[in-house]
Design an enzyme around this catalytic site. Sequence first.
Site, PDB file in Angstrom:
ATOM      1  N   CYS A 110      54.574  40.644  21.077  1.00  0.00           N
ATOM      2  CA  CYS A 110      54.281  39.862  22.288  1.00  0.00           C
ATOM      3  C   CYS A 110      53.015  39.011  22.143  1.00  0.00           C
ATOM      4  O   CYS A 110      52.771  38.122  22.962  1.00  0.00           O
ATOM      5  CB  CYS A 110      54.176  40.777  23.503  1.00  0.00           C
ATOM      6  N   HIS A 122      50.305  36.920  28.810  1.00  0.00           N
ATOM      7  CA  HIS A 122      51.642  37.401  28.437  1.00  0.00           C
ATOM      8  C   HIS A 122      52.276  37.997  29.691  1.00  0.00           C
ATOM      9  O   HIS A 122      51.651  38.766  30.427  1.00  0.00           O
ATOM     10  CB  HIS A 122      51.503  38.455  27.338  1.00  0.00           C
ATOM     11  N   ASN A 169      59.963  40.222  30.755  1.00  0.00           N
ATOM     12  CA  ASN A 169      59.103  40.121  29.575  1.00  0.00           C
ATOM     13  C   ASN A 169      59.929  39.525  28.432  1.00  0.00           C
ATOM     14  O   ASN A 169      60.839  40.167  27.919  1.00  0.00           O
ATOM     15  CB  ASN A 169      58.605  41.529  29.218  1.00  0.00           C
TER      16      ASN A 169
HETATM   17  O1  UT7 Z   1      55.226  43.381  26.099  1.00  0.00           O
HETATM   18  C1  UT7 Z   1      54.394  44.361  25.578  1.00  0.00           C
HETATM   19  C2  UT7 Z   1      53.549  44.887  26.588  1.00  0.00           C
HETATM   20  N1  UT7 Z   1      54.261  45.882  27.383  1.00  0.00           N
HETATM   21  C3  UT7 Z   1      53.751  46.211  28.534  1.00  0.00           C
HETATM   22  O2  UT7 Z   1      52.785  45.633  28.939  1.00  0.00           O
HETATM   23  C4  UT7 Z   1      54.348  47.381  29.301  1.00  0.00           C
HETATM   24  C5  UT7 Z   1      53.235  48.229  29.829  1.00  0.00           C
HETATM   25  N2  UT7 Z   1      53.672  49.339  30.676  1.00  0.00           N
HETATM   26  C6  UT7 Z   1      54.191  49.112  31.896  1.00  0.00           C
HETATM   27  O3  UT7 Z   1      54.361  47.991  32.319  1.00  0.00           O
HETATM   28  C7  UT7 Z   1      54.468  50.330  32.759  1.00  0.00           C
HETATM   29  O4  UT7 Z   1      53.951  51.482  32.147  1.00  0.00           O
HETATM   30  C8  UT7 Z   1      55.980  50.528  33.055  1.00  0.00           C
HETATM   31  C9  UT7 Z   1      56.467  49.423  33.970  1.00  0.00           C
HETATM   32  C10 UT7 Z   1      56.764  50.537  31.770  1.00  0.00           C
HETATM   33  C11 UT7 Z   1      56.202  51.868  33.777  1.00  0.00           C
HETATM   34  O5  UT7 Z   1      55.421  51.903  34.955  1.00  0.00           O
HETATM   35  P1  UT7 Z   1      54.561  53.199  35.286  1.00  0.00           P
HETATM   36  O6  UT7 Z   1      53.894  52.950  36.580  1.00  0.00           O
HETATM   37  O7  UT7 Z   1      53.687  53.469  34.095  1.00  0.00           O
HETATM   38  O8  UT7 Z   1      55.673  54.295  35.490  1.00  0.00           O
HETATM   39  P2  UT7 Z   1      55.816  55.687  34.744  1.00  0.00           P
HETATM   40  O9  UT7 Z   1      56.194  55.501  33.323  1.00  0.00           O
HETATM   41  O10 UT7 Z   1      54.620  56.516  35.067  1.00  0.00           O
HETATM   42  O11 UT7 Z   1      57.051  56.319  35.496  1.00  0.00           O
HETATM   43  C12 UT7 Z   1      56.969  56.715  36.891  1.00  0.00           C
HETATM   44  C13 UT7 Z   1      58.282  57.334  37.315  1.00  0.00           C
HETATM   45  C14 UT7 Z   1      58.799  58.382  36.348  1.00  0.00           C
HETATM   46  O12 UT7 Z   1      59.416  59.392  37.111  1.00  0.00           O
HETATM   47  P3  UT7 Z   1      58.637  60.769  37.439  1.00  0.00           P
HETATM   48  O13 UT7 Z   1      58.315  61.365  36.109  1.00  0.00           O
HETATM   49  O14 UT7 Z   1      57.425  60.357  38.215  1.00  0.00           O
HETATM   50  O15 UT7 Z   1      59.634  61.550  38.241  1.00  0.00           O
HETATM   51  C15 UT7 Z   1      59.865  57.664  35.563  1.00  0.00           C
HETATM   52  O16 UT7 Z   1      60.854  58.530  35.066  1.00  0.00           O
HETATM   53  O17 UT7 Z   1      59.291  56.312  37.353  1.00  0.00           O
HETATM   54  C16 UT7 Z   1      60.442  56.751  36.601  1.00  0.00           C
HETATM   55  N3  UT7 Z   1      61.109  55.567  36.050  1.00  0.00           N
HETATM   56  C17 UT7 Z   1      62.009  54.840  36.734  1.00  0.00           C
HETATM   57  N4  UT7 Z   1      62.522  54.982  37.968  1.00  0.00           N
HETATM   58  C18 UT7 Z   1      63.402  54.048  38.377  1.00  0.00           C
HETATM   59  C19 UT7 Z   1      60.923  55.000  34.827  1.00  0.00           C
HETATM   60  N5  UT7 Z   1      61.707  53.911  34.706  1.00  0.00           N
HETATM   61  C20 UT7 Z   1      62.382  53.791  35.882  1.00  0.00           C
HETATM   62  C21 UT7 Z   1      63.318  52.858  36.349  1.00  0.00           C
HETATM   63  N6  UT7 Z   1      63.790  53.016  37.609  1.00  0.00           N
HETATM   64  N7  UT7 Z   1      63.749  51.805  35.630  1.00  0.00           N
END
Ligand code: UT7
Length: 326
Positions: free
Chosen positions: A120, A253, A283
Amino acid sequence: MSIYSRITGTGSYLPPRRVTNDELAAEMATRGLETSDEWIVERTGIKARHFAAPDVVASDLALEASKNALQAANIQASDIDLIIVATSTPDMVFPSTAAILQNKLGIANGCPVFDMQAVCSGFVYALTVADSMIKSGSAKRVLVVGAEVFSRILDFNDRTTCVLFGDGAGAVVLEASDKPGILATELHADGSHVDILCVPGNVSGGQVIGSPLLRMDGQAVFKLAVGVLDKAARAALEKAKMQEADIDWLIPHQANLRIMMSTARKLKLAPEKVVVTVDQHGNTSAASIPLALDHAVRSGQVKPGQNVMLEGVGGGFTWGAVLLTM
Ligand code: UT7
């Protein structure tokens, strides 16, 4: 030898198939995966993304974006003397997507071409190299492209990643100039974080060894990204002897609106100064910055003479910034 390199034209291209969060959620539900428009918008700011048709490859998207950039720069493809394509989803293992693009542009007549692999951050890496080659006198008119078909490497059974990415391409023509253009560049990498964002597979003996699909520790990437982006921007400002207040537009980005706005806050920039396309494109990895730049130029947001800070961050772990005057 020229003192400056300057962007003289921008272009972009999105494949026509637009998929909203609701459409994606309905499709995922048929495979027992739960997600929602609400979750995706709240956590990322993404509302829709574009997916390329099965027979469309990165160089096809790159070609359309390049044609638009060449037209905006008012030059012919044959005027280009270097092509750099930033991509992590190349058409083939080799040759480079840049070589394939050169042929599709009808200029397979000797100008050097190569791909840039910095995921990225690929576009800021590619722009930095193009700037250096112009300033060293090695090139005069460079086509710098970011092009991705990330839909090919997504695991559509992994809800934590498949809702985040999309396909597209953006391009700029960078030319030698007496007028200021690129003012400062800043690149970094930390290879100890390879595992947090990767496609671990490889090809050996005609077999794919390991997974050919994207894996990401989202939280780890998030933490690293918010920790480095404002520092890279400040380092670029320092090199150019400029202040945060001199930035007219921040084009980060486009991965996650929360990361983008956190960087803007740290740089004391109003949210209105951030160019946002992640809502409509998702993205698109190396394509996201040139796509956002082209949209901002064509919509009249970014105007000639304004100062723009580009920022990339991604797999590797890689990051960097390019400060320029349009
Ligand atoms: O391009 C390269 C750069 N990449 C990035 O910049 C990505 C950086 N990371 C992010 O943008 C975020 O970490 C994400 C958007 C990927 C995830 O957001 P988050 O606030 O960190 O969520 P999380 O991973 O802590 O997940 C929270 C909850 C989890 O459930 P529990 O364990 O709290 O019950 C996940 O299982 O959300 C759940 N979850 C979803 N729920 C509905 C994860 N994906 C989904 C989904 N829909 N698609």
